[in-house]
Design an enzyme around this catalytic site. Sequence first.
Site, short mmCIF file in Angstrom:
data_model
loop_
_atom_site.label_atom_id
_atom_site.label_comp_id
_atom_site.label_asym_id
_atom_site.label_seq_id
_atom_site.Cartn_x
_atom_site.Cartn_y
_atom_site.Cartn_z
N GLU A 1 -1.99 -0.59 -6.01
CA GLU A 1 -1.99 -1.83 -5.21
C GLU A 1 -2.45 -2.93 -6.29
OE1 GLU A 1 -5.21 -1.33 -2.30
OE2 GLU A 1 -4.64 1.16 -2.66
N HIS B 1 0.78 -1.21 -0.16
CA HIS B 1 0.05 -0.12 -0.15
C HIS B 1 0.79 1.18 0.01
CE1 HIS B 1 -3.74 2.42 0.86
NE2 HIS B 1 -4.37 1.26 0.72
C1 BGC Z 1 -9.01 1.62 -0.12
C2 BGC Z 1 -9.73 2.65 0.45
C3 BGC Z 1 -9.17 2.84 1.72
C4 BGC Z 1 -7.84 2.88 1.87
C5 BGC Z 1 -7.37 2.99 3.20
C6 BGC Z 1 -7.53 1.46 0.10
O1 BGC Z 1 -6.85 0.41 -0.49
O2 BGC Z 1 -9.45 0.97 -1.56
O3 BGC Z 1 -10.85 2.48 0.21
O4 BGC Z 1 -9.95 3.76 2.36
O5 BGC Z 1 -7.24 1.85 1.27
O6 BGC Z 1 -6.04 3.56 3.39
#
Ligand code: BGC
Length: 336
Positions: A301, A175
């Site tokens: 991602e 992330h």
């Molecule tokens: C999600 C988002 C979420 C975020 C949190 C993302 O991967 O798709 O909806 O708010 O992560 O950091």
Amino acid sequence: MGKIEKTAFGQNGASLYRLHNRHGMQVTVTDFGARIVEVLLPVTGEGLRNVTLACASAEEYLAQDAYVGASILPVAGRISGASTEISGQTYHFTENEPNRTLHGGVDTTNLHLWQTEIDEAANQISFTYQLPDGKNGFPGTISVTATYTLTEDNGVRVSYRATSDKDTVFNPTNHVYFNLTGDVHQTVGQHRLQIAADRFAVLNGDNVPSGELRAVEGTPFDFRKGGVFEQGLTSDYEQIKLVQGFDHPWLLEDAEQQVVVTSPDDKVTLTLQTNQPSVVIYTYNHGPTDLAAQHGVFSLECQALPDACNQEGFGSILLAAGEKFTSETEYQFSWK
Ligand code: BGC
């Protein structure tokens, strides 16, 4: 290629590891959540430009975690109904959103220290973690290794490997958020983006794929020939208004360059290559704004489609007992 340096990363025993390559690029990663912290590029005339959203210590990540830079396990994205069937049995997972499980539930591995192994010769750090059987409702003791390599081609290679002792579901991702100008308090609207994808997954009101895979043609999701993030961020298109930006999976074609992003000053380009079938691009639509501006960063991602375990035609994320899971993603950089 330099030696991998290790320093303390806050007060809770976390460490920061710094990798270098011979082009002057550096990457820092931490065992706290197996995260990418910084990607530093020696942009001409300005020294090192960090192109990620980064915090300065493990405590800072803990205080305001939007999964920044973290490895997400065992299942990235939202699972509808916070449950699924695995090998004929229904499992219920921790609900951390109403009737859904986001990013693997609560107290997840992004908030824990992982074991570290350094491979200097490969310019590589591996972090390992063992998810206990039943954690957040997911079956199996799942042994996971996240490996980060800084290559001499200026690539940050991210690889996940895992095995489980029971049939389970597994769909990890990283992330890390980027702003290629180095300023996360400015919107990424003018970054140029190209995505080798003909279709994207439509979301329902719960921010879960509805099951529809829609052609990008004629929508703000069409980046096949290139565009700027702004074409989506300011659009009236219902899918954009629903989540105030992009928070969607694109189905990647098997192209040599699957995603290419260039900074508005034209100095930095990121090229993405993955063996995963989709990329979820989240434009930080509602993250904590002390950390970065709304739309100040984007994630790429790489994973199987979110909610694949509950949707026909989304592919399988079953990890059978004793089987080996592997994913490989590379973020490659060039700069002027
Ligand atoms: C999600 C988002 C979420 C975020 C949190 C993302 O991967 O798709 O909806 O708010 O992560 O950091």
